[in-house]
Design a protein around this motif. Structure first.
Motif, PDB file in Angstrom:
ATOM      1  N   ARG A 247     -23.604  -7.396  15.814  1.00 37.27           N
ATOM      2  CA  ARG A 247     -24.212  -6.713  16.953  1.00 37.27           C
ATOM      3  C   ARG A 247     -23.159  -6.091  17.864  1.00 37.27           C
ATOM      4  O   ARG A 247     -23.349  -4.985  18.386  1.00 37.27           O
ATOM      5  CB  ARG A 247     -25.075  -7.698  17.756  1.00 37.27           C
ATOM      6  N   VAL A 248     -22.036  -6.810  18.088  1.00 33.97           N
ATOM      7  CA  VAL A 248     -21.027  -6.313  19.026  1.00 33.97           C
ATOM      8  C   VAL A 248     -19.999  -5.422  18.330  1.00 33.97           C
ATOM      9  O   VAL A 248     -19.207  -4.742  19.003  1.00 33.97           O
ATOM     10  CB  VAL A 248     -20.313  -7.479  19.757  1.00 33.97           C
ATOM     11  N   GLY A 249     -19.948  -5.459  16.988  1.00 29.44           N
ATOM     12  CA  GLY A 249     -19.059  -4.574  16.260  1.00 29.44           C
ATOM     13  C   GLY A 249     -17.636  -5.054  16.130  1.00 29.44           C
ATOM     14  O   GLY A 249     -16.713  -4.241  16.001  1.00 29.44           O
ATOM     15  N   GLY A 250     -17.418  -6.367  16.127  1.00 28.62           N
ATOM     16  CA  GLY A 250     -16.066  -6.887  15.975  1.00 28.62           C
ATOM     17  C   GLY A 250     -16.058  -8.391  15.837  1.00 28.62           C
ATOM     18  O   GLY A 250     -17.050  -9.074  16.132  1.00 28.62           O
ATOM     19  N   ALA A 251     -14.921  -8.934  15.388  1.00 29.88           N
ATOM     20  CA  ALA A 251     -14.786 -10.383  15.203  1.00 29.88           C
ATOM     21  C   ALA A 251     -14.635 -11.081  16.547  1.00 29.88           C
ATOM     22  O   ALA A 251     -13.900 -10.611  17.427  1.00 29.88           O
ATOM     23  CB  ALA A 251     -13.586 -10.686  14.316  1.00 29.88           C
ATOM     24  N   LEU A 252     -15.308 -12.215  16.692  1.00 30.86           N
ATOM     25  CA  LEU A 252     -15.243 -12.996  17.929  1.00 30.86           C
ATOM     26  C   LEU A 252     -14.287 -14.178  17.824  1.00 30.86           C
ATOM     27  O   LEU A 252     -13.797 -14.665  18.851  1.00 30.86           O
ATOM     28  CB  LEU A 252     -16.640 -13.505  18.295  1.00 30.86           C
ATOM     29  N   PHE A 253     -14.026 -14.646  16.582  1.00 28.57           N
ATOM     30  CA  PHE A 253     -13.160 -15.807  16.385  1.00 28.57           C
ATOM     31  C   PHE A 253     -12.215 -15.585  15.212  1.00 28.57           C
ATOM     32  O   PHE A 253     -12.538 -14.858  14.265  1.00 28.57           O
ATOM     33  CB  PHE A 253     -13.990 -17.077  16.116  1.00 28.57           C
ATOM     34  N   ARG A 254     -11.051 -16.243  15.314  1.00 32.25           N
ATOM     35  CA  ARG A 254     -10.138 -16.381  14.177  1.00 32.25           C
ATOM     36  C   ARG A 254     -10.183 -17.834  13.745  1.00 32.25           C
ATOM     37  O   ARG A 254      -9.942 -18.732  14.561  1.00 32.25           O
ATOM     38  CB  ARG A 254      -8.714 -15.989  14.575  1.00 32.25           C
ATOM     39  N   ARG A 255     -10.497 -18.078  12.475  1.00 36.35           N
ATOM     40  CA  ARG A 255     -10.594 -19.453  11.976  1.00 36.35           C
ATOM     41  C   ARG A 255      -9.310 -19.830  11.258  1.00 36.35           C
ATOM     42  O   ARG A 255      -8.781 -19.081  10.448  1.00 36.35           O
ATOM     43  CB  ARG A 255     -11.798 -19.588  11.036  1.00 36.35           C
ATOM     44  N   GLY A 256      -8.777 -21.000  11.610  1.00 27.88           N
ATOM     45  CA  GLY A 256      -7.547 -21.486  10.993  1.00 27.88           C
ATOM     46  C   GLY A 256      -7.580 -22.988  10.836  1.00 27.88           C
ATOM     47  O   GLY A 256      -8.625 -23.634  10.997  1.00 27.88           O
ATOM     48  N   ARG A 257      -6.424 -23.564  10.536  1.00 30.74           N
ATOM     49  CA  ARG A 257      -6.359 -25.022  10.321  1.00 30.74           C
ATOM     50  C   ARG A 257      -6.741 -25.795  11.576  1.00 30.74           C
ATOM     51  O   ARG A 257      -7.229 -26.925  11.491  1.00 30.74           O
ATOM     52  CB  ARG A 257      -4.950 -25.416   9.898  1.00 30.74           C
ATOM     53  N   HIS A 258      -6.524 -25.232  12.734  1.00 28.71           N
ATOM     54  CA  HIS A 258      -6.767 -25.963  13.974  1.00 28.71           C
ATOM     55  C   HIS A 258      -8.115 -25.619  14.613  1.00 28.71           C
ATOM     56  O   HIS A 258      -8.380 -25.992  15.756  1.00 28.71           O
ATOM     57  CB  HIS A 258      -5.638 -25.683  14.971  1.00 28.71           C
ATOM     58  N   GLY A 259      -8.958 -24.922  13.891  1.00 29.92           N
ATOM     59  CA  GLY A 259     -10.293 -24.638  14.412  1.00 29.92           C
ATOM     60  C   GLY A 259     -10.540 -23.160  14.563  1.00 29.92           C
ATOM     61  O   GLY A 259      -9.968 -22.335  13.851  1.00 29.92           O
ATOM     62  N   ALA A 260     -11.401 -22.830  15.513  1.00 31.76           N
ATOM     63  CA  ALA A 260     -11.800 -21.445  15.758  1.00 31.76           C
ATOM     64  C   ALA A 260     -11.275 -21.007  17.121  1.00 31.76           C
ATOM     65  O   ALA A 260     -11.621 -21.600  18.143  1.00 31.76           O
ATOM     66  CB  ALA A 260     -13.314 -21.307  15.700  1.00 31.76           C
TER      67      ALA A 260
END
Length: 299
Positions: free
Chosen positions: A42-55
């Motif tokens: 809906r907003v047209g972009g990523a809201l989070f980066r997911r990695g080993r330590h979470g989001a």
């Protein structure tokens, strides 16, 4: 934007992981992931980066998070107000008051009850700042507060109040407030209890160049006044609050920084019929000479 998507976004940001956020929302992790993906679409972009330590929120996520919180708070306030009205909320009134209106608020409620005996009235002792926030959230219908307030709050001005110095019976009022403050020291309200009123006292003390000893702090005005009556120092209090305390001398504090205005406040939107009657009855009480709401008004 759907409320569930906004709440999913806020939950992941607050908890830091999809798993913890899913548990807090009582949904499965795959369902939560789909909600975040739907919002990102809906907003047209990523809201989070997911990695080993979470989001971790992206730059876009950090920018949108305050708006998401505001939108959810406003929607919650709308739902709360709607439920109160549809569940008979028009037969209830919630009113706040503080130190400066401790004498006015009960009389205003009594006058209102004479006009609308079937309406249940809740009267809560709250600081002006807390009242304003609850008015904005729709959790309070009206509040008796210190002025001024922001433009989103409507006000019926009721008069003025001022600081007075409450001292034990044995103290000599002829010495004057500033001399007695220095001589006796102060019993004070805890800042966490009423930060706005404590800041007002701080402003007065700074204006007259006093840095008195603080002998003890208390969390309510009744305890403050009881300590003064017991001979433990003096206290700067609202003149209206001090006037209803027996067994104390009240010494005037004659300084512009020790005076302020008070009023009845409500959220700036069309008031309900019940609130309209309360505003009207309070206005009538103020205009009645026997109401005497101008007590301690030196302006």
């Amino acid at each position: 934007m759907e409320e569930r998507l906004l709440k999913a976004f806020i939950a992941v940001a607050d908890h830091g992981t999809y798993g913890a956020a899913a548990r807090a929302l009582a949904v499965t992790q795959p369902a939560l992931t789909k909600q975040i993906q739907a919002m990102e679409a809906r907003v047209g972009g990523a809201l989070f980066r997911r990695g080993r330590h979470g989001a971790e929120p992206t730059e876009l996520g950090r920018a949108l998070l305050p708006d998401a919180r505001d939108a959810v708070e406003r929607l919650d306030a709308f739902v709360l107000r709607a439920r109160r009205l549809t569940a008979g909320g028009a037969g209830r009134l919630t009113v706040g008051f503080g130190l400066s209106t401790i004498d006015i608020a009960p009389r205003a409620v009594a006058e209102f009850r004479r006009r609308r005996p079937g309406v249940r009235v809740g009267l809560d002792d709250l600081s002006s700042a807390v009242q304003i926030e609850r008015l904005r959230r729709g959790e309070l219908d009206a509040g008796f507060v210190r002025l001024p307030v922001d433009e989103d709050i409507a006000v019926l001005e009721l008069g003025g109040d001022e600081l007075v110095l409450a001292v034990p019976e044995g103290a000599d009022p002829a010495a004057g407030a500033e001399a007695l403050i220095t001589e006796l020291g102060l019993v004070a309200l805890a800042r966490s209890t009423n930060p706005g009123f404590v800041a007002l006292i701080d402003g007065y003390l700074a204006a007259v160049g006093l840095r008195p000893r603080i002998l003890q702090r208390a969390h309510d005005i009744q305890t403050v006044l009881a300590l003064v009556a017991a001979g433990i120092g003096a206290a700067l209090v609202s003149g209206r609050a001090g006037a209803i305390a027996p067994g104390l001398r009240l010494v005037p504090v004659d300084h512009p920084a020790a005076r302020w205005r008070i009023g009845l406040a409500w959220a700036r939107r069309e008031p309900s019929p019940t609130l309209s009657v309360f505003i009207e009855s309070t206005r009538d009480m103020c205009e009645d000479p026997s109401g005497d709401t101008g007590h301690h008004d030196n302006e």
